[in-house]
Design a protein around this motif. Sequence first.
Motif, mmCIF file in Angstrom:
data_model
loop_
_atom_site.group_PDB
_atom_site.id
_atom_site.type_symbol
_atom_site.label_atom_id
_atom_site.label_comp_id
_atom_site.label_asym_id
_atom_site.label_seq_id
_atom_site.Cartn_x
_atom_site.Cartn_y
_atom_site.Cartn_z
ATOM 1 N N ILE A 62 42.911 51.456 45.581
ATOM 2 C CA ILE A 62 42.466 52.820 45.274
ATOM 3 C C ILE A 62 41.344 52.703 44.257
ATOM 4 O O ILE A 62 41.580 52.519 43.062
ATOM 5 N N SER A 63 40.099 52.757 44.743
ATOM 6 C CA SER A 63 38.950 52.349 43.937
ATOM 7 C C SER A 63 38.585 53.312 42.824
ATOM 8 O O SER A 63 38.004 52.905 41.822
ATOM 9 N N HIS A 64 38.890 54.601 42.962
ATOM 10 C CA HIS A 64 38.464 55.586 41.966
ATOM 11 C C HIS A 64 39.559 55.944 40.964
ATOM 12 O O HIS A 64 39.364 56.842 40.149
ATOM 13 N N GLY A 65 40.681 55.270 41.035
ATOM 14 C CA GLY A 65 41.745 55.499 40.065
ATOM 15 C C GLY A 65 42.379 56.868 40.127
ATOM 16 O O GLY A 65 42.897 57.361 39.122
ATOM 17 N N VAL A 66 42.376 57.512 41.298
ATOM 18 C CA VAL A 66 42.930 58.864 41.405
ATOM 19 C C VAL A 66 44.457 58.820 41.352
ATOM 20 O O VAL A 66 45.086 57.795 41.636
ATOM 21 N N ALA A 67 45.058 59.966 40.998
ATOM 22 C CA ALA A 67 46.507 60.072 40.942
ATOM 23 C C ALA A 67 47.099 59.943 42.349
ATOM 24 O O ALA A 67 46.501 60.378 43.339
ATOM 25 N N HIS A 68 48.279 59.345 42.444
ATOM 26 C CA HIS A 68 48.937 59.175 43.734
ATOM 27 C C HIS A 68 50.416 58.885 43.495
ATOM 28 O O HIS A 68 50.854 58.695 42.361
ATOM 29 N N GLN A 69 51.171 58.844 44.587
ATOM 30 C CA GLN A 69 52.613 58.615 44.501
ATOM 31 C C GLN A 69 53.055 57.650 45.594
ATOM 32 O O GLN A 69 52.465 57.601 46.677
ATOM 33 N N LEU A 70 54.107 56.891 45.287
ATOM 34 C CA LEU A 70 54.773 56.041 46.265
ATOM 35 C C LEU A 70 56.243 56.440 46.277
ATOM 36 O O LEU A 70 56.876 56.493 45.221
ATOM 37 N N PHE A 71 56.782 56.728 47.460
ATOM 38 C CA PHE A 71 58.177 57.165 47.504
ATOM 39 C C PHE A 71 58.810 56.791 48.841
ATOM 40 O O PHE A 71 58.123 56.426 49.809
ATOM 41 N N SER A 72 60.148 56.901 48.847
ATOM 42 C CA SER A 72 60.895 56.539 50.058
ATOM 43 C C SER A 72 61.013 57.707 51.023
ATOM 44 O O SER A 72 60.998 57.511 52.246
ATOM 45 N N HIS A 73 61.159 58.934 50.495
ATOM 46 C CA HIS A 73 61.326 60.136 51.318
ATOM 47 C C HIS A 73 60.545 61.289 50.688
ATOM 48 O O HIS A 73 60.330 61.324 49.468
ATOM 49 N N GLN A 74 60.158 62.243 51.504
ATOM 50 C CA GLN A 74 59.302 63.333 51.056
ATOM 51 C C GLN A 74 59.906 64.138 49.909
ATOM 52 O O GLN A 74 59.208 64.561 49.008
ATOM 53 N N ASP A 75 61.221 64.370 49.923
ATOM 54 C CA ASP A 75 61.826 65.273 48.955
ATOM 55 C C ASP A 75 62.442 64.564 47.741
ATOM 56 O O ASP A 75 63.149 65.180 46.955
#
Length: 322
Positions: free
Chosen positions: A77-90
Amino acid sequence: MPADQFALSSDLINELLRGMRLRGVDYRRIQAGSTFGLGFAEKPGHAWFHFMAVGNAVLRMDDGSTYALSAGNAVFISHGVAHQLFSHQDVPVQDIDHLDGAALGDAVSAVDTGTDASPAPSTILFSACMEFELGSIHGLGRLMPGLMLIDAGGQRYPGLVPILTTMEREVSAARVGYAGILARLADVVAAMVVRGWVECACGNASGLVAALRDPRLAGALLALHQQPGRDWTVAQLAEHCNTSRSVFADRFQTTIGMAPLRYVTELRMRLASQWLTLERLPIEEVAQRLGYTSQAAFSRAFKRITGKTPGLSRKVRQAERR
């Protein structure tokens, strides 16, 4: 492309990438159970790198787009933007910076979010946050995709397959010294991803990327980046492209979006900023390297382009890195 033109473009790419700096500031070996949610805050001037060694995850970017990741996948992620990693949507999402980690070495920690009482974690990933300095190719940053997905089994980045395979073994086995090895491998992977993008960007390429593939401009760009302190004229630059002054100036403006001598000045100030803040060179030495007759003349040019004096720029950057 004829052999001589390909060699020239390769030389230029090498010269451009030589000024790139990736410095890892945070590395984490993260293991989790079958349910997890991790949030990564926005970090301007940085890049995020994540490698899935075991298990699966969903990556959600700040614009709401989602991507399925499985073991062997990596993301840059080259621009350092916010993001999330998760197992399920909720699933609830926890800020990674708020989770305790056990130190494994210099800037490397282990984060365990819980393994659901299983004999082994369902998910293991390696995460890195890096200072991302493009140096003289700063203009490429605006063109670079915010997200690059890498598949260890794919063909787009064949040179990365053995490195990602090694990372998978190191993450999973956790042998003595593995944390330092992973940190270095992550740096190498990130640099190779950027290089691969520069080499392969085509089709709708614009600006500096298009200029890399234009023999009418590549010669001048190579000369500029090799000798940024020379007192260049447009006519001299046109000679490197074997074209007239007017044709060269028009081609340069149309392709890169600025006049040749404006590019020279901005290139010098990008290099100056890197030398002042990352390499901590004295202001006088930077001025001399860039061909200025006095420190005062350099300082005026630096402030005109960046809005700060060289000394203030150095102090601000040092404060940001603390």
